[in-house]
Design an enzyme around this catalytic site. Structure first.
Site, short mmCIF file in Angstrom:
data_model
loop_
_atom_site.label_atom_id
_atom_site.label_comp_id
_atom_site.label_asym_id
_atom_site.label_seq_id
_atom_site.Cartn_x
_atom_site.Cartn_y
_atom_site.Cartn_z
N ARG A 60 2.16 1.14 -9.83
CA ARG A 60 3.26 2.04 -10.03
C ARG A 60 3.91 2.55 -8.56
O ARG A 60 5.14 2.45 -8.66
CB ARG A 60 3.14 3.32 -11.00
CG ARG A 60 2.77 3.10 -12.28
CD ARG A 60 1.88 3.75 -13.05
NE ARG A 60 0.43 3.23 -12.59
CZ ARG A 60 0.00 2.17 -13.05
NH1 ARG A 60 0.43 1.59 -14.39
NH2 ARG A 60 -1.13 1.88 -12.78
N THR A 61 3.15 3.13 -7.96
CA THR A 61 3.70 3.79 -6.75
C THR A 61 4.52 2.63 -5.98
O THR A 61 5.74 2.97 -5.63
CB THR A 61 2.50 4.50 -6.03
OG1 THR A 61 1.58 5.09 -6.67
CG2 THR A 61 3.05 5.17 -4.82
N LYS A 89 -7.46 -8.21 11.64
CA LYS A 89 -7.93 -8.83 12.90
C LYS A 89 -8.38 -7.65 13.82
O LYS A 89 -8.59 -8.04 14.99
CB LYS A 89 -6.69 -9.44 13.52
CG LYS A 89 -6.04 -10.56 12.90
CD LYS A 89 -4.91 -11.02 13.62
CE LYS A 89 -4.04 -12.24 12.94
NZ LYS A 89 -2.81 -12.59 13.72
N ARG A 110 0.32 4.05 1.87
CA ARG A 110 -1.10 4.37 1.30
C ARG A 110 -2.24 3.99 2.11
O ARG A 110 -2.13 2.77 2.43
CB ARG A 110 -0.82 3.88 -0.14
CG ARG A 110 -2.17 4.01 -0.94
CD ARG A 110 -2.33 3.45 -2.17
NE ARG A 110 -1.61 4.25 -3.09
CZ ARG A 110 -1.47 4.29 -4.40
NH1 ARG A 110 -2.13 3.38 -4.98
NH2 ARG A 110 -0.78 5.27 -5.09
N HIS A 138 -1.06 13.16 -2.95
CA HIS A 138 -0.40 12.16 -3.44
C HIS A 138 0.99 12.89 -3.96
O HIS A 138 1.28 13.18 -4.84
CB HIS A 138 -1.07 11.44 -4.62
CG HIS A 138 -0.39 10.16 -5.00
ND1 HIS A 138 0.74 9.80 -4.54
CD2 HIS A 138 -0.62 9.24 -5.84
CE1 HIS A 138 1.17 8.65 -5.15
NE2 HIS A 138 0.25 8.15 -5.76
C1 NCD Z 1 -3.11 7.24 -8.70
C2 NCD Z 1 -3.67 7.10 -7.42
O1 NCD Z 1 -3.44 6.04 -6.90
O2 NCD Z 1 -4.26 8.17 -6.86
N1 NCD Z 1 -2.33 6.43 -9.16
C3 NCD Z 1 -1.07 6.60 -8.99
O3 NCD Z 1 -0.36 6.55 -7.88
N2 NCD Z 1 -0.25 6.43 -9.98
C4 NCD Z 1 -4.36 7.76 -9.77
C5 NCD Z 1 -5.52 6.69 -9.79
O4 NCD Z 1 -5.61 5.83 -9.16
O5 NCD Z 1 -6.11 7.11 -10.90
#
Ligand code: NCD
Length: 322
Positions: A60-61, A89, A110, A138
């Site tokens: 999703r993100t 590497k 991320r 997040h």
């Molecule tokens: C979350 C995350 O990556 O922290 N997912 C997200 O970004 N929608 C929650 C999770 O991984 O449980």
């Protein structure tokens, strides 16, 4: 209207950098974006490039950030794992950022390390957006979570919000509780004792005057709640697999629990779901976790345009939608 431009050229690293006014401003832009989120929107980001650097899995993100960019006429470059980049590497994050900033107008990052987004922002000359920094934060997820509450219930202040699951390692929980501390809400934390909030976050909430209580059993408090926010057990963050096995499967939202909830109570989840919400809950009108993913796209369209778009174009969009 002045704060509409408060995000221009800025990083988004922690929810602690936001105030309520800015959050409301982002929500107003996200609301305008709703009508453009399902087809091609205004070309606010034409000629802009977003780099999406994902060192951890994401559905999703990453996809909503990328879709947001495309919907607004921009372009995307990036990689979806450390293995697909020069990190495999032995390259450092710092060298990766010093390189990628030359190819783009903003970086969405991320990374498994807490503090990674902050470090990247210190190094980068282009804005950095934190799309998850280890178990820490997040921030854009918290914005979309609260936006979903506002859109589905019409308000945030005055609500009873239950947060269920892995409060210790869930970064979405950490950002969400900090963001909710700006609102007048009552929080109920429901988790096995070993997955309670970290001490320092609990301390911060107390200092901010947030009203919260801990519970172990969701059924007892379900009838009081306006929102039930569920998060999966973050298996990958447990230093000891035995600790994970002790709590695995220890909570589950079922149809029987939903039947005790207020008719207007909404069930949210940042997703992915593993086993903490049973599949038959999906058909209840209270289940809002898939529309939540749509609101996530609108929030990210809002953030990218507030950070990157030409101020005049953004102002025009805002005025035309008034
Ligand atoms: C979350 C995350 O990556 O922290 N997912 C997200 O970004 N929608 C929650 C999770 O991984 O449980």
């Amino acid at each position: 209207m002045t704060s509409l431009f408060n995000l221009h050229g800025k990083d988004i690293i922690s929810v602690l950098d936001f105030d309520k006014e800015l959050i409301e401003e982002i929500f107003s832009v996200a609301y305008i974006m709703e009508k453009y989120a399902k087809s091609i929107g205004p070309s606010l980001l034409k000629g802009k490039i977003m780099a999406s650097l994902f060192f951890e899995p994401s559905t999703r993100t990453r996809l909503s950030f990328e879709a947001a960019m495309y919907r607004l006429g921009g372009n995307v470059i990036g990689f979806t794992s450390a293995e697909a980049s020069s990190v495999a590497k032995g390259e450092t994050l710092s060298d990766t950022i010093k390189t990628v900033e030359n190819y783009c107008d903003c970086i969405v990052l991320r990374h498994p390390a807490e503090g990674a987004a902050k470090l990247a922002a210190e190094i980068s000359n282009v804005p950095v957006i934190n799309a998850g920094s280890g178990a820490q934060e997040h921030p854009t997820q918290a914005l979309l979570d609260i936006y979903t509450i506002k859109r589905e219930l019409g308000k945030v202040d005055g609500l009873e919000i239950g947060i269920v699951g892995d409060l210790k390692y869930g970064r979405t929980v950490h950002s969400l509780v900090y963001a909710l501390s700006l609102f007048d809400v009552n929080l109920s934390f429901v988790s096995p004792p070993s997955l309670r909030l970290r001490d320092e976050i609990e301390e911060d909430l107390r200092k901010r005057g947030v009203k919260f209580k801990y519970y172990e059993d969701i059924e007892k408090i379900t009838p009081n709640l306006d929102v039930i926010y569920v998060v999966r057990i973050q298996k990958e963050r447990f230093p000891d697999p035995a600790e994970y096995l002790r709590v695995k499967g220890s909570y589950k939202i079922t149809s029987s629990i939903i039947s005790k909830a207020k008719p207007k109570c909404i069930i949210l989840h940042p997703l992915p779901r593993v086993d903490e919400i049973s599949l038959d809950v999906d058909s209840h009108p209270q289940a809002k976790y898939f529309i939540q993913t749509f609101y996530g796209l609108c929030i990210r369209m809002a953030l990218l345009s507030m950070i990157l778009a030409d101020e005049e174009d953004l102002k025009q969009l805002f005025c035309n939608s008034g």
